[in-house]
Design an enzyme around this catalytic site. Structure first.
Site, PDB file in Angstrom:
ATOM      1  N   ALA A 128     -10.797  -7.234   5.340  1.00 49.83           N
ATOM      2  CA  ALA A 128     -10.849  -6.490   6.594  1.00 49.83           C
ATOM      3  C   ALA A 128     -10.576  -7.365   7.814  1.00 49.83           C
ATOM      4  O   ALA A 128     -10.209  -6.853   8.871  1.00 49.83           O
ATOM      5  CB  ALA A 128     -12.209  -5.809   6.733  1.00 49.83           C
ATOM      6  N   VAL A 134     -13.727 -11.817  -2.948  1.00 46.64           N
ATOM      7  CA  VAL A 134     -13.395 -10.786  -3.938  1.00 46.64           C
ATOM      8  C   VAL A 134     -13.166 -11.350  -5.330  1.00 46.64           C
ATOM      9  O   VAL A 134     -13.115 -10.587  -6.306  1.00 46.64           O
ATOM     10  CB  VAL A 134     -12.174  -9.946  -3.505  1.00 46.64           C
ATOM     11  N   SER A 158       3.094  -5.162  -3.536  1.00 46.50           N
ATOM     12  CA  SER A 158       4.132  -5.822  -2.748  1.00 46.50           C
ATOM     13  C   SER A 158       5.511  -5.477  -3.276  1.00 46.50           C
ATOM     14  O   SER A 158       5.700  -5.266  -4.486  1.00 46.50           O
ATOM     15  CB  SER A 158       3.956  -7.340  -2.797  1.00 46.50           C
ATOM     16  N   TYR A 189       2.743 -15.266  -6.296  1.00 46.42           N
ATOM     17  CA  TYR A 189       2.381 -14.091  -5.504  1.00 46.42           C
ATOM     18  C   TYR A 189       2.961 -12.825  -6.135  1.00 46.42           C
ATOM     19  O   TYR A 189       2.266 -11.813  -6.300  1.00 46.42           O
ATOM     20  CB  TYR A 189       2.902 -14.271  -4.079  1.00 46.42           C
ATOM     21  N   ALA A 190       4.236 -12.875  -6.505  1.00 41.55           N
ATOM     22  CA  ALA A 190       4.892 -11.698  -7.073  1.00 41.55           C
ATOM     23  C   ALA A 190       4.246 -11.269  -8.381  1.00 41.55           C
ATOM     24  O   ALA A 190       4.046 -10.070  -8.632  1.00 41.55           O
ATOM     25  CB  ALA A 190       6.378 -11.997  -7.292  1.00 41.55           C
ATOM     26  N   ALA A 248       1.151 -11.757  -9.383  1.00 40.90           N
ATOM     27  CA  ALA A 248      -0.162 -11.165  -9.112  1.00 40.90           C
ATOM     28  C   ALA A 248      -0.014  -9.731  -8.622  1.00 40.90           C
ATOM     29  O   ALA A 248      -0.744  -8.822  -9.053  1.00 40.90           O
ATOM     30  CB  ALA A 248      -0.918 -12.006  -8.093  1.00 40.90           C
ATOM     31  N   LYS A 249       0.937  -9.501  -7.731  1.00 33.55           N
ATOM     32  CA  LYS A 249       1.130  -8.161  -7.191  1.00 33.55           C
ATOM     33  C   LYS A 249       1.703  -7.205  -8.246  1.00 33.55           C
ATOM     34  O   LYS A 249       1.386  -6.007  -8.250  1.00 33.55           O
ATOM     35  CB  LYS A 249       2.044  -8.217  -5.965  1.00 33.55           C
ATOM     36  N   ILE A 262       5.965  -7.912   6.460  1.00 34.00           N
ATOM     37  CA  ILE A 262       5.162  -7.365   7.541  1.00 34.00           C
ATOM     38  C   ILE A 262       4.853  -8.487   8.527  1.00 34.00           C
ATOM     39  O   ILE A 262       4.425  -9.572   8.127  1.00 34.00           O
ATOM     40  CB  ILE A 262       3.840  -6.769   7.008  1.00 34.00           C
TER      41      ILE A 262
END
Length: 263
Positions: free
Chosen positions: A22, A70, A148, A174-175, A177-178, A207
């Protein structure tokens, strides 16, 4: 109730939402969007939430902050319990928390790989799993995970044209994991459909955020809309999937990428 942009807010009056990550730019945009619709919020994350909670105070909703890593099962469970105790249940979960990894495939260390998987994939798994029991009895429940475009398109850089682009863009850790987040979303959507729980994901493209400050201008020019996206645009898609009216949509990966990847 209207948003500050003048758009009509989705009605979340009486609902309770947990938003992970958040403190980040997308997480805070999601929190503001849901609060504008009347949702009570449990803000779960490890960043500084003071500015966000101050901004949210203008809405007539309950706000709970839950410092949460998390990747830690106990901390995730504590956040869910706190939300249930404070608001009587959980209606919406939005898993925004995430980190990135830059550089080439061969440069990824095992430590960096595990760090990214722990937050971006394990964290989503733990959060989704933790809300299943309190959500099943609700009848109206929404889970929206953040995936993503990189989970679909093999990455944004064009190493055959400019190998240097990879140094400034998210990589295979990253890719992967997404992509796992996408698969998790589809599996859980089938398992929970009979309980009135919908499970969807949004897959943002580039973004504008602190994570993309050094994103190569040449890659921005690949976007058909000609610009990077905004956190508010991602939040709008999440609010749509979290709405009561979206009950017939589940197991979808909604692209929010300016036309970078179309399927």
């Amino acid at each position: 109730m209207t948003l500050r942009t003048g758009q009509v807010a989705v009605d979340f009056t009486g609902r309770t939402a947990i938003v992970t990550g958040a403190a980040g730019i997308i997480g805070s945009a999601v929190a503001l969007r849901l609060a504008a619709g009347g949702a009570n919020l449990c803000l779960a994350g490890i960043g500084d939430l003071a500015a966000l909670t101050a901004e949210l105070s203008s809405f007539d909703v309950g706000i709970l902050t839950a410092p949460t890593d998390v990747s830690d099962k106990a901390q995730v469970q504590d956040a869910v319990i706190a939300a249930v105790d404070a608001f009587g249940g959980v209606d919406i979960l939005v898993t925004v928390a995430g980190i990135t990894s830059l550089g080439s495939f061969e440069s990824i260390s095992v430590e960096d790989w595990e760090r990214v998987q722990a937050i971006n994939l394990k964290g989503v798994f733990l959060c989704n799993q933790a809300v299943i029991a309190p959500m099943k009895a609700k009848g109206y429940v929404r889970i929206v995970n953040v995936g993503s475009a990189l989970a679909k398109n093999g990455g944004n850089p064009r190493p055959w044209l400019d190998p240097g682009e990879q140094a400034q863009a998210a990589n295979a850790a990253y890719a992967a994991a997404k992509a796992g987040v996408h698969a998790l979303t589809l599996c859980l959507a089938k398992e929970l459909a009979a309980h009135g729980v919908t499970v969807n994901a949004v897959a943002p493209g580039p973004i504008a955020s602190p994570m993309t400050t050094n994103f190569p201008a040449a890659l921005v020019r690949q976007l058909p809309v000609g610009r990077m996206g905004s956190a508010k645009e991602v939040a709008a898609a999440i609010a749509f999937l979290a709405a009561e009216e979206s009950a017939f949509i589940t197991g979808e990966i909604v692209d929010v990428n300016g036309g970078l990847w179309m399927d």
